[in-house]
Design a protein around this motif. Structure first.
Motif, PDB file in Angstrom:
ATOM      1  N   GLN A   1      28.512   8.892 -38.034  1.00 42.17           N
ATOM      2  CA  GLN A   1      28.223  10.254 -38.237  1.00 42.17           C
ATOM      3  C   GLN A   1      26.763  10.241 -39.006  1.00 42.17           C
ATOM      4  OE1 GLN A   1      31.159  12.141 -40.939  1.00 42.17           O
ATOM      5  NE2 GLN A   1      32.602  12.026 -39.482  1.00 42.17           N
ATOM      6  N   LYS A   2      26.307   9.145 -39.406  1.00 40.78           N
ATOM      7  CA  LYS A   2      24.947   9.023 -39.906  1.00 40.78           C
ATOM      8  C   LYS A   2      23.903   8.860 -38.906  1.00 40.78           C
ATOM      9  CE  LYS A   2      25.915   7.870 -44.855  1.00 40.78           C
ATOM     10  NZ  LYS A   2      25.431   7.056 -46.161  1.00 40.78           N
ATOM     11  N   ILE A   3      24.261   8.540 -37.745  1.00 37.63           N
ATOM     12  CA  ILE A   3      23.347   8.057 -36.757  1.00 37.63           C
ATOM     13  C   ILE A   3      23.223   9.350 -35.798  1.00 37.63           C
ATOM     14  CG2 ILE A   3      22.941   6.728 -34.546  1.00 37.63           C
ATOM     15  CD1 ILE A   3      24.783   4.417 -35.923  1.00 37.63           C
ATOM     16  N   VAL A   4      21.903   9.668 -35.797  1.00 37.29           N
ATOM     17  CA  VAL A   4      21.618  11.021 -34.973  1.00 37.29           C
ATOM     18  C   VAL A   4      20.542  10.556 -33.566  1.00 37.29           C
ATOM     19  CG1 VAL A   4      20.292  13.151 -34.874  1.00 37.29           C
ATOM     20  CG2 VAL A   4      21.387  12.246 -36.947  1.00 37.29           C
ATOM     21  N   ALA A   5      20.982  10.699 -32.829  1.00 33.08           N
ATOM     22  CA  ALA A   5      20.287  10.102 -31.577  1.00 33.08           C
ATOM     23  C   ALA A   5      19.470  11.338 -30.901  1.00 33.08           C
ATOM     24  CB  ALA A   5      21.297   9.679 -30.165  1.00 33.08           C
ATOM     25  N   ILE A   6      17.946  10.814 -30.580  1.00 33.05           N
ATOM     26  CA  ILE A   6      17.014  11.854 -30.166  1.00 33.05           C
ATOM     27  C   ILE A   6      16.760  11.371 -28.834  1.00 33.05           C
ATOM     28  CG2 ILE A   6      14.799  12.535 -30.519  1.00 33.05           C
ATOM     29  CD1 ILE A   6      16.662  13.636 -32.708  1.00 33.05           C
ATOM     30  N   SER A   7      16.745  12.127 -27.854  1.00 32.65           N
ATOM     31  CA  SER A   7      16.400  11.740 -26.439  1.00 32.65           C
ATOM     32  C   SER A   7      15.004  11.550 -26.379  1.00 32.65           C
ATOM     33  CB  SER A   7      17.044  12.711 -25.456  1.00 32.65           C
ATOM     34  OG  SER A   7      16.531  12.386 -24.275  1.00 32.65           O
ATOM     35  N   SER A   8      14.299  10.584 -25.727  1.00 29.59           N
ATOM     36  CA  SER A   8      13.002  10.021 -25.805  1.00 29.59           C
ATOM     37  C   SER A   8      12.713   9.033 -24.539  1.00 29.59           C
ATOM     38  CB  SER A   8      12.488   9.488 -27.227  1.00 29.59           C
ATOM     39  OG  SER A   8      11.335   8.991 -27.080  1.00 29.59           O
ATOM     40  N   GLU A   9      11.656   9.046 -24.138  1.00 28.02           N
ATOM     41  CA  GLU A   9      11.125   8.200 -23.292  1.00 28.02           C
ATOM     42  C   GLU A   9       9.617   7.786 -23.387  1.00 28.02           C
ATOM     43  OE1 GLU A   9      10.602   5.742 -20.837  1.00 28.02           O
ATOM     44  OE2 GLU A   9      12.342   6.735 -20.005  1.00 28.02           O
ATOM     45  N   LEU A  10       9.552   6.604 -23.806  1.00 29.14           N
ATOM     46  CA  LEU A  10       8.310   5.974 -24.239  1.00 29.14           C
ATOM     47  C   LEU A  10       7.184   6.138 -23.258  1.00 29.14           C
ATOM     48  CD1 LEU A  10       9.322   2.626 -26.252  1.00 29.14           C
ATOM     49  CD2 LEU A  10       9.067   5.144 -26.950  1.00 29.14           C
ATOM     50  N   THR A  11       7.350   6.201 -21.828  1.00 31.99           N
ATOM     51  CA  THR A  11       6.496   6.197 -20.835  1.00 31.99           C
ATOM     52  C   THR A  11       5.901   7.826 -20.762  1.00 31.99           C
ATOM     53  OG1 THR A  11       7.962   6.480 -19.121  1.00 31.99           O
ATOM     54  CG2 THR A  11       7.321   4.270 -19.932  1.00 31.99           C
TER      55      THR A  11
ATOM     56  N   PRO B   1       4.373  11.706 -21.537  1.00 27.32           N
ATOM     57  CA  PRO B   1       3.734  12.267 -22.821  1.00 27.32           C
ATOM     58  C   PRO B   1       4.592  12.848 -24.017  1.00 27.32           C
ATOM     59  CG  PRO B   1       3.033  13.106 -20.720  1.00 27.32           C
ATOM     60  CD  PRO B   1       4.395  12.285 -20.603  1.00 27.32           C
ATOM     61  N   GLY B   2       3.942  12.802 -25.172  1.00 21.50           N
ATOM     62  CA  GLY B   2       4.862  13.259 -26.398  1.00 21.50           C
ATOM     63  C   GLY B   2       6.288  12.394 -26.575  1.00 21.50           C
ATOM     64  N   LEU B   3       6.212  11.212 -25.875  1.00 20.91           N
ATOM     65  CA  LEU B   3       7.565  10.426 -25.895  1.00 20.91           C
ATOM     66  C   LEU B   3       8.640  11.437 -25.391  1.00 20.91           C
ATOM     67  CD1 LEU B   3       6.925   8.926 -29.267  1.00 20.91           C
ATOM     68  CD2 LEU B   3       6.313   7.851 -27.159  1.00 20.91           C
ATOM     69  N   ALA B   4       8.181  12.358 -24.799  1.00 20.73           N
ATOM     70  CA  ALA B   4       9.451  13.256 -24.117  1.00 20.73           C
ATOM     71  C   ALA B   4      10.456  13.812 -25.266  1.00 20.73           C
ATOM     72  CB  ALA B   4      10.349  12.681 -22.951  1.00 20.73           C
ATOM     73  N   ILE B   5       9.940  14.085 -26.234  1.00 19.55           N
ATOM     74  CA  ILE B   5      10.895  14.504 -27.395  1.00 19.55           C
ATOM     75  C   ILE B   5      10.917  16.122 -27.281  1.00 19.55           C
ATOM     76  CG2 ILE B   5      11.513  14.540 -29.820  1.00 19.55           C
ATOM     77  CD1 ILE B   5      10.066  11.881 -30.233  1.00 19.55           C
ATOM     78  N   SER B   6      11.734  16.827 -27.303  1.00 17.48           N
ATOM     79  CA  SER B   6      11.839  18.139 -27.309  1.00 17.48           C
ATOM     80  C   SER B   6      11.269  18.829 -28.555  1.00 17.48           C
ATOM     81  CB  SER B   6      13.314  18.569 -27.065  1.00 17.48           C
ATOM     82  OG  SER B   6      13.832  18.461 -28.428  1.00 17.48           O
TER      83      SER B   6
END
Length: 561
Positions: A123-133, A135-140
């Motif tokens: 419950q303490k782990i929060v996954a964030i969708s991301s892609e290092l390749t 722009p902006g690491l594809a973080i919403s």
């Protein structure tokens, strides 16, 4: 998520780089001074332990699904149980969603100890969708808003570790992605520390490497702009000229990334961790944990299976292995120190063993072979018996005799039995992997470790036990034994109860070898000796000489009695 600004915390004390100031402004007696003269001022209670500092903090981790990232997540959850949340950047893979990857990670045996203490740790782990390749690491934008509002500490572990990565791709993952993460960090309202995991070999073109960021081989911005318009063929052609004395694109781009990180030291507090060759765990969460074939692990397994019989390396060169839990303990402690003491310049930590507790490649070869003979891997191809040599011609001879010839014979047998040949392909991949390691197994480096010593001196005795990164305590033979057992248990997933059967298999392989050698001698006798009068005369002379020596020895023994 409202949080008290640490700069206005009334519990703060006047401390700077390990100096506790008395009312007169002089350093209090008995305190250690760090290597940096000036601090920004503390961002939290200087008296707090490491675990107390992380209590209530939100941490961002990149590369959390990788080898080191997983160990970092586990360590924070187990040793800093009051940490508020761990935000991890995860890339969805083909056929596997982001959440599936996180669930698979949390089911790993690595988290067994955490699971026992806190079954709801996930419950303490929060996954964030991301892609290092991307722009902006594809973080919403929604996730960006969440991260900038609550993150206190950033651990940047993500990178490509492939030595032969094309330069453009290595630059994207190791440098450009780091730039974009730094851009995100600048927006974080409560950021107290940014810890970047580099490599001790970022400056391997130098023989003596201090805990400083060296000038980059090229201005990263100019290189990125230059490569944008080049096609892959052009980049491939100029890569050797660009990397110069460095052996691969990995070390080259990691050096550039260090410089990129250092350029932000005026904006927030930064620490840079430089591990050498990261291997299995030493103590935590249990000895010998490893989950991949990278680096020495694949070499150890190949040797244990009897596939690897020769390797080009310098027996007397220092094998700068560093256990993964040592690296992570140092990383967590460096995050605490950076946040609490806020040094004005980025502090670099050379996380190595060579200058403190050296162990050599020849010694590793001996202990690995001994370990796999005591605790063999299942269904070994041959008995473990690798040979390390620094001579190129001798190494090529053994590759031909002990690698390629047996592989050819085995593949021929597979073809005749209607199966797909595979052994030559396995050996080709093995030779490529070993070739990439030759640069690091054939020479030595000298490492500065002043910041490591300083940080160790800042920890309380209790924290030095919980976050132990003192490699002087490392017992190498015991560590290598656990490492080899770890490859068997955690990488190959072999049952330890099958060790007696594996030993029996090794005895069969030994008997086959003895039988083959006997038949070979008989064959040589029949072909070369039995048909030559001169060879027979020499043979009879040698046998007669041996018989006379034995007779003399028996007569001497009788007279003595």
């Amino acid at each position: 998520m409202k949080r008290l600004n640490a700069d206005h915390n009334p519990r703060n004390k006047d401390r700077c780089e390990g100096q506790e100031l008395s009312r007169s402004g002089e350093a209090a007696p008995g305190t250690q001074t760090g290597p940096t003269e000036v601090c920004r001022g503390p961002a939290g209670s200087s008296m707090a332990s490491v675990a107390e500092y992380y209590a209530g903090k939100s941490v961002l981790i990149t590369g959390a699904t990788g080898f080191m990232g997983k160990v970092l997540v586990e360590k924070l959850l187990r040793s800093c149980p009051e940490v508020k949340a761990l935000y991890i950047l995860v890339r969805p893979k083909a056929g596997q969603s982001m959440q599936q990857r996180v669930n698979d990670m949390m089911k790993c045996k690595l988290f067994d100890r955490v699971r026992e203490d806190n079954p709801d740790f996930h419950q303490k782990i929060v996954a964030i969708s991301s892609e290092l390749t991307q722009p902006g690491l594809a973080i919403s934008s929604q996730d960006v808003a969440t991260l900038t509002a609550c993150i206190n500490v950033v651990f940047h572990c993500a990178a490509t570790i492939r030595f032969d990565e094309p330069l453009k791709h290595a630059l994207q993952l190791n440098v450009i992605a780091t730039q974009q993460l730094l851009g995100l960090a600048q927006q974080m309202h409560h950021l107290e520390a940014f810890i970047h995991v580099s490599t001790a070999y970022a400056n391997c073109n130098r023989k003596h490497i201090d805990e400083v960021v060296y000038p980059p081989p090229v201005e990263p911005k100019k290189l990125i702009e230059s490569l944008e318009w080049m096609d892959d063929g052009m980049v491939r052609d100029i890569t050797p000229r660009l990397i110069g004395e460095r052996p691969n694109t990995y070390t080259y781009t990691k050096a550039l990334a260090e410089y990129v990180v250092q350029q932000e030291q005026d904006k927030f507090s930064i620490g840079i961790i430089r591990p050498s060759i990261v291997g299995a765990s030493w103590q935590e969460p249990f000895p010998g944990w490893i989950d991949n074939f990278n680096g020495p692990s694949g070499v150890f397994i190949a040797a244990g299976k009897g596939i690897l019989r020769t390797m080009r390396a310098n027996n007397d060169a220092v094998a700068d292995l560093i256990p993964v839990d040592v690296v992570i303990n140092l990383t967590v402690a460096a995050g605490w120190y950076t946040a609490v003491h806020r040094p004005k310049t980025a502090l670099v930590y050379n996380c190595t063993t060579g200058g403190i507790n050296p162990f050599h490649w020849g010694e590793i070869e001996h202990h690995v072979m001994s370990s796999f003979k005591r605790n063999p891997l299942d269904q070994a191809f041959r008995r473990p018996n690798a040979n390390i040599t620094s001579n190129y011609l001798i190494n090529q001879y053994w590759i031909l005799v002990s690698h390629k010839f047996p592989a050819f014979i085995y593949d021929l047998f597979l073809r005749l039995s209607g199966q797909k040949p595979q052994m030559m392909r396995i050996f080709n991949r093995l030779h490529k992997a070993i070739g990439l390691l030759e640069y690091f197994s054939s020479q030595d480096w000298e490492w500065g470790s002043e910041n490591i010593s300083m940080l160790m001196g800042q920890l309380t005795p209790e924290d030095r036990k919980i976050f132990n990164f003192d490699v002087r305590q490392l017992n190498w033979p015991e560590y290598i034994e656990n490492y080899c057992l770890g490859t068997k248990k955690y990488v190959l997933n072999e049952d330890m109860s099958d060790i007696p059967a594996a030993r029996q298999h090794l005895r069969k392989l030994r008997n086959i070898r003895y039988t083959f050698n006997t038949l070979l001698v008989v064959f040589i006798w029949r072909v070369f000796i039995a048909r030559s009068q001169m060879a027979r005369n020499i043979w009879y002379f040698v046998v007669s000489l041996c018989f006379k020596f034995l007779s003399y020895f028996r007569a001497s023994s009788t007279l003595t009695n």
